[in-house]
Motif scaffolding. Structure first.
Motif, PDB file in Angstrom:
ATOM      1  N   HIS A   1       3.526  -4.503 -10.170  1.00  0.00           N
ATOM      2  CA  HIS A   1       4.044  -3.578  -9.069  1.00  0.00           C
ATOM      3  C   HIS A   1       5.406  -3.924  -8.503  1.00  0.00           C
ATOM      4  O   HIS A   1       6.125  -3.099  -7.978  1.00  0.00           O
TER       5      HIS A   1
ATOM      6  N   ASN B   1      10.925   3.011  -5.223  1.00  0.00           N
ATOM      7  CA  ASN B   1       9.513   3.761  -5.093  1.00  0.00           C
ATOM      8  C   ASN B   1       8.322   2.696  -5.470  1.00  0.00           C
ATOM      9  O   ASN B   1       8.431   1.788  -6.226  1.00  0.00           O
ATOM     10  N   CYS B   2       7.231   3.236  -4.700  1.00  0.00           N
ATOM     11  CA  CYS B   2       5.910   2.551  -5.044  1.00  0.00           C
ATOM     12  C   CYS B   2       5.530   2.390  -6.427  1.00  0.00           C
ATOM     13  O   CYS B   2       5.917   3.412  -7.326  1.00  0.00           O
TER      14      CYS B   2
ATOM     15  N   GLY C   1       2.027   1.463  -8.620  1.00  0.00           N
ATOM     16  CA  GLY C   1       0.997   1.337  -8.379  1.00  0.00           C
ATOM     17  C   GLY C   1       0.339   1.587  -7.173  1.00  0.00           C
ATOM     18  O   GLY C   1       0.821   2.426  -6.433  1.00  0.00           O
ATOM     19  N   ASP C   2      -0.091   0.612  -6.182  1.00  0.00           N
ATOM     20  CA  ASP C   2      -0.411   0.752  -5.098  1.00  0.00           C
ATOM     21  C   ASP C   2       0.357  -0.183  -4.011  1.00  0.00           C
ATOM     22  O   ASP C   2       0.192  -0.660  -2.849  1.00  0.00           O
ATOM     23  N   ASN C   3       1.588  -0.708  -4.620  1.00  0.00           N
ATOM     24  CA  ASN C   3       2.455  -1.662  -3.908  1.00  0.00           C
ATOM     25  C   ASN C   3       1.833  -2.983  -3.526  1.00  0.00           C
ATOM     26  O   ASN C   3       1.937  -3.218  -2.232  1.00  0.00           O
TER      27      ASN C   3
ATOM     28  N   GLY D   1       0.639  -1.077   0.012  1.00  0.00           N
ATOM     29  CA  GLY D   1       0.089   0.008   0.003  1.00  0.00           C
ATOM     30  C   GLY D   1       0.673   1.270  -0.146  1.00  0.00           C
ATOM     31  O   GLY D   1       1.848   1.314   0.634  1.00  0.00           O
ATOM     32  N   CYS D   2       0.459   2.422  -0.488  1.00  0.00           N
ATOM     33  CA  CYS D   2       1.017   3.429  -0.798  1.00  0.00           C
ATOM     34  C   CYS D   2      -0.049   4.735  -0.642  1.00  0.00           C
ATOM     35  O   CYS D   2       0.046   5.746  -1.449  1.00  0.00           O
ATOM     36  N   ASN D   3      -1.111   4.238  -0.118  1.00  0.00           N
ATOM     37  CA  ASN D   3      -1.989   5.203   0.121  1.00  0.00           C
ATOM     38  C   ASN D   3      -2.901   5.522  -1.338  1.00  0.00           C
ATOM     39  O   ASN D   3      -3.173   6.813  -1.476  1.00  0.00           O
ATOM     40  N   ARG D   4      -2.908   4.565  -2.391  1.00  0.00           N
ATOM     41  CA  ARG D   4      -3.439   4.685  -3.541  1.00  0.00           C
ATOM     42  C   ARG D   4      -4.345   3.547  -3.954  1.00  0.00           C
ATOM     43  O   ARG D   4      -4.215   3.067  -4.996  1.00  0.00           O
ATOM     44  N   PRO D   5      -5.372   3.343  -3.246  1.00  0.00           N
ATOM     45  CA  PRO D   5      -5.955   3.848  -2.287  1.00  0.00           C
ATOM     46  C   PRO D   5      -5.501   3.027  -0.478  1.00  0.00           C
ATOM     47  O   PRO D   5      -5.954   3.324   0.388  1.00  0.00           O
ATOM     48  N   THR D   6      -4.960   2.067  -0.805  1.00  0.00           N
ATOM     49  CA  THR D   6      -4.575   1.130   0.326  1.00  0.00           C
ATOM     50  C   THR D   6      -3.433   1.999   1.325  1.00  0.00           C
ATOM     51  O   THR D   6      -2.383   2.158   0.735  1.00  0.00           O
TER      52      THR D   6
END
Length: 171
Positions: A144, A132-133, A135-137, A30-35
């Motif tokens: 990903h 770096n992340c 997608g949302d990692n 998750g990378c806050n995209r959205p997770t």
């Protein structure tokens, strides 16, 4: 069939490897995209392991020497690249005699294809953590792993798939 069993075992991550395998930390998810960021036990897309192994060694841990001439006909030995990469995963970090002692068994990296790929995934996990992340990692999504996979062999311009020296029409 032998490789498929190895790839399957390695893809399941350290929870399935048993004692004596390299230690692999959890993966950031998750990378806050959205997770929101969290962590989970490492697992690896089987396609990713196959692709790295094919690129690094054409799925070979050992080969019979063909050069120089006096080596022809001798028994198969561990593949060692010009930059000291060993075996199917071309594990380089920590393999030179003057490197600090690594967190894995050098002789097993050289002699055991399963252990070699497990060690490769330990290294890839380290790359996942510091790149770096994408997608949302999400580790279960092979795309990903893009930047971590690029970093596996060094984040250099020559390893950059977007390097302009590579024709855009290549396969």
């Amino acid at each position: 069939a032998q490789w498929q069993a190895i790839f399957d075992t390695v893809s399941k991550g350290p929870a399935a490897w048993g004692a004596g395998a390299p230690t692999v930390s959890n993966l950031g998810v998750g990378c806050n995209r959205p997770t929101p960021p969290s962590s989970e036990v490492a697992r690896f897309p089987c396609e990713l392991i196959k692709a790295i192994s094919m690129q690094e060694s054409s799925w070979n841990q050992f080969c019979a020497p063909t050069t120089p001439a006096d080596q022809r006909g001798k028994p198969a030995q561990t593949i060692i690249s010009f930059d000291c990469g060993y075996g199917v995963g071309q594990v380089t970090s920590g393999m030179r005699s003057f490197d600090p002692t690594p967190a894995y068994d050098r002789s097993r990296v050289a002699s055991d294809a399963l252990y070699n790929l497990q060690t490769g995934m330990q290294i890839l996990t380290d790359k996942w953590r510091v790149t770096n992340c994408v997608g949302d990692n999400q580790p279960r999504i092979v795309e990903h792993w893009y930047t971590a996979t690029w970093a596996y062999n060094g984040l250099s311009t020559t390893n950059n798939p977007n390097n302009p020296i590579f024709p855009s029409t290549r396969g």
